[in-house]
Scaffold this motif. Structure first.
Motif, short mmCIF file in Angstrom:
data_model
loop_
_atom_site.label_atom_id
_atom_site.label_comp_id
_atom_site.label_asym_id
_atom_site.label_seq_id
_atom_site.Cartn_x
_atom_site.Cartn_y
_atom_site.Cartn_z
N SER A 112 0.82 -1.20 0.00
CA SER A 112 0.00 0.00 0.00
C SER A 112 0.86 1.26 0.00
N GLN A 113 1.95 1.25 0.75
CA GLN A 113 2.82 2.42 0.81
C GLN A 113 3.63 2.57 -0.48
N ALA A 114 4.01 1.46 -1.09
CA ALA A 114 4.79 1.53 -2.32
C ALA A 114 3.92 1.94 -3.51
N ASN A 115 2.65 1.63 -3.46
CA ASN A 115 1.73 1.94 -4.56
C ASN A 115 0.53 2.67 -3.98
N PRO A 116 0.59 3.97 -3.80
CA PRO A 116 -0.49 4.69 -3.11
C PRO A 116 -1.82 4.67 -3.86
N LEU A 117 -1.82 4.43 -5.15
CA LEU A 117 -3.07 4.42 -5.90
C LEU A 117 -3.79 3.07 -5.83
N TRP A 118 -3.13 2.05 -5.32
CA TRP A 118 -3.76 0.73 -5.22
C TRP A 118 -4.69 0.69 -4.02
N GLY A 119 -5.83 0.13 -4.23
CA GLY A 119 -6.77 -0.08 -3.13
C GLY A 119 -6.79 -1.56 -2.74
N ALA A 120 -7.78 -1.91 -1.96
CA ALA A 120 -7.90 -3.29 -1.48
C ALA A 120 -8.10 -4.29 -2.62
N PRO A 121 -8.92 -3.98 -3.65
CA PRO A 121 -9.10 -4.98 -4.72
C PRO A 121 -7.80 -5.31 -5.46
N ARG A 122 -7.00 -4.28 -5.74
CA ARG A 122 -5.76 -4.51 -6.48
C ARG A 122 -4.75 -5.28 -5.64
N ILE A 123 -4.61 -4.89 -4.37
CA ILE A 123 -3.67 -5.58 -3.49
C ILE A 123 -4.12 -7.03 -3.28
N HIS A 124 -5.43 -7.22 -3.17
CA HIS A 124 -5.97 -8.57 -3.02
C HIS A 124 -5.61 -9.43 -4.22
N GLY A 125 -5.75 -8.86 -5.43
CA GLY A 125 -5.39 -9.60 -6.63
C GLY A 125 -3.91 -9.94 -6.68
N GLU A 126 -3.07 -9.02 -6.27
CA GLU A 126 -1.62 -9.27 -6.27
C GLU A 126 -1.25 -10.35 -5.25
N LEU A 127 -1.91 -10.32 -4.10
CA LEU A 127 -1.63 -11.35 -3.09
C LEU A 127 -2.07 -12.73 -3.58
N LEU A 128 -3.19 -12.79 -4.30
CA LEU A 128 -3.62 -14.07 -4.86
C LEU A 128 -2.61 -14.59 -5.87
N LYS A 129 -2.04 -13.68 -6.66
CA LYS A 129 -1.03 -14.09 -7.63
C LYS A 129 0.21 -14.63 -6.93
N LEU A 130 0.51 -14.07 -5.74
CA LEU A 130 1.68 -14.53 -4.98
C LEU A 130 1.40 -15.84 -4.23
N GLY A 131 0.13 -16.26 -4.21
CA GLY A 131 -0.21 -17.53 -3.57
C GLY A 131 -0.75 -17.41 -2.15
N PHE A 132 -1.12 -16.20 -1.73
CA PHE A 132 -1.69 -15.99 -0.40
C PHE A 132 -3.21 -16.01 -0.52
N ASP A 133 -3.87 -16.84 0.26
CA ASP A 133 -5.33 -16.95 0.23
C ASP A 133 -5.91 -16.00 1.26
N VAL A 134 -6.21 -14.79 0.82
CA VAL A 134 -6.71 -13.74 1.70
C VAL A 134 -7.94 -13.13 1.05
N SER A 135 -8.95 -12.80 1.84
CA SER A 135 -10.13 -12.17 1.27
C SER A 135 -9.89 -10.68 1.09
N GLN A 136 -10.67 -10.07 0.23
CA GLN A 136 -10.52 -8.65 -0.05
C GLN A 136 -10.88 -7.81 1.17
N ALA A 137 -11.87 -8.27 1.93
CA ALA A 137 -12.25 -7.53 3.15
C ALA A 137 -11.12 -7.54 4.16
N THR A 138 -10.40 -8.64 4.24
CA THR A 138 -9.27 -8.72 5.16
C THR A 138 -8.17 -7.77 4.73
N VAL A 139 -7.91 -7.70 3.44
CA VAL A 139 -6.90 -6.76 2.94
C VAL A 139 -7.31 -5.34 3.29
#
Length: 163
Positions: A112-139
């Motif tokens: 979030s600090q490295a990419n200030p324009l990213w919100g929870a949906p984008r970070i959630h998608g990136e975490l899924l790509k990295l293999g972390f099973d996290v919900s968007q609400a948790t992010v």
């Protein structure tokens, strides 16, 4: 005479009882004698192992309450109920999803600090790509709070159009 009739009645009950019932009654009586032998004069002190054994015997064979001499049968039933309550309290202690690991929470904040324009949906998608099973609400819950830039109001709109 009464003693003789009592002995005759117990002898007849031994003939009717099953072998396992007799063994369990023998275990209960021997344990009570053991408790009495290890105590000093006065009221016997019971260890948790004693209580556990009697509750276990009650659970297997409820008629063991007839052989209880040291404690009241209601006390054994009370111990059984307390154990049941403790068991289910311990089982239902942790409700909901398990906590997120510190590593994932730090990763969410770093992204979030490295990419200030990213919100929870984008970070959630990136975490899924990295293999972390996290919900968007948790992010969204672990995103650091950022103050938003003030948006224009209707007062500023007419002022801009006249100029």
């Amino acid at each position: 005479m009464l003693t003789l009739l009592s002995a005759l009645g117990s002898l007849l009950s031994f003939q009717v009882s099953s072998r396992t019932a007799l063994e369990l009654e023998l275990v209960a009586l021997r344990h009570q004698v053991t408790v009495l032998r290890r105590q000093r004069p006065g009221q016997p002190r019971l260890l948790s192992a004693d209580r556990l054994l009697w509750v276990w015997l009650y659970r297997i064979w409820p008629q063991v309450l007839n052989a209880m001499v040291l404690v009241k049968p209601t006390t054994v039933v009370q111990w059984h109920r307390q154990g049941f309550r403790l068991y289910w309290r311990r089982r239902s202690r942790h409700l909901g999803r398990p906590r997120m690991s510190r590593e994932i929470r730090d990763l969410i904040r770093t992204m979030s600090q490295a990419n200030p324009l990213w919100g929870a949906p984008r970070i959630h998608g990136e975490l899924l790509k990295l293999g972390f099973d996290v919900s968007q609400a948790t992010v969204g819950r672990y995103l650091p709070w950022r103050s938003k830039a003030p948006s224009p109001t209707w007062r500023s709109f007419p002022a801009q159009s006249q100029a």
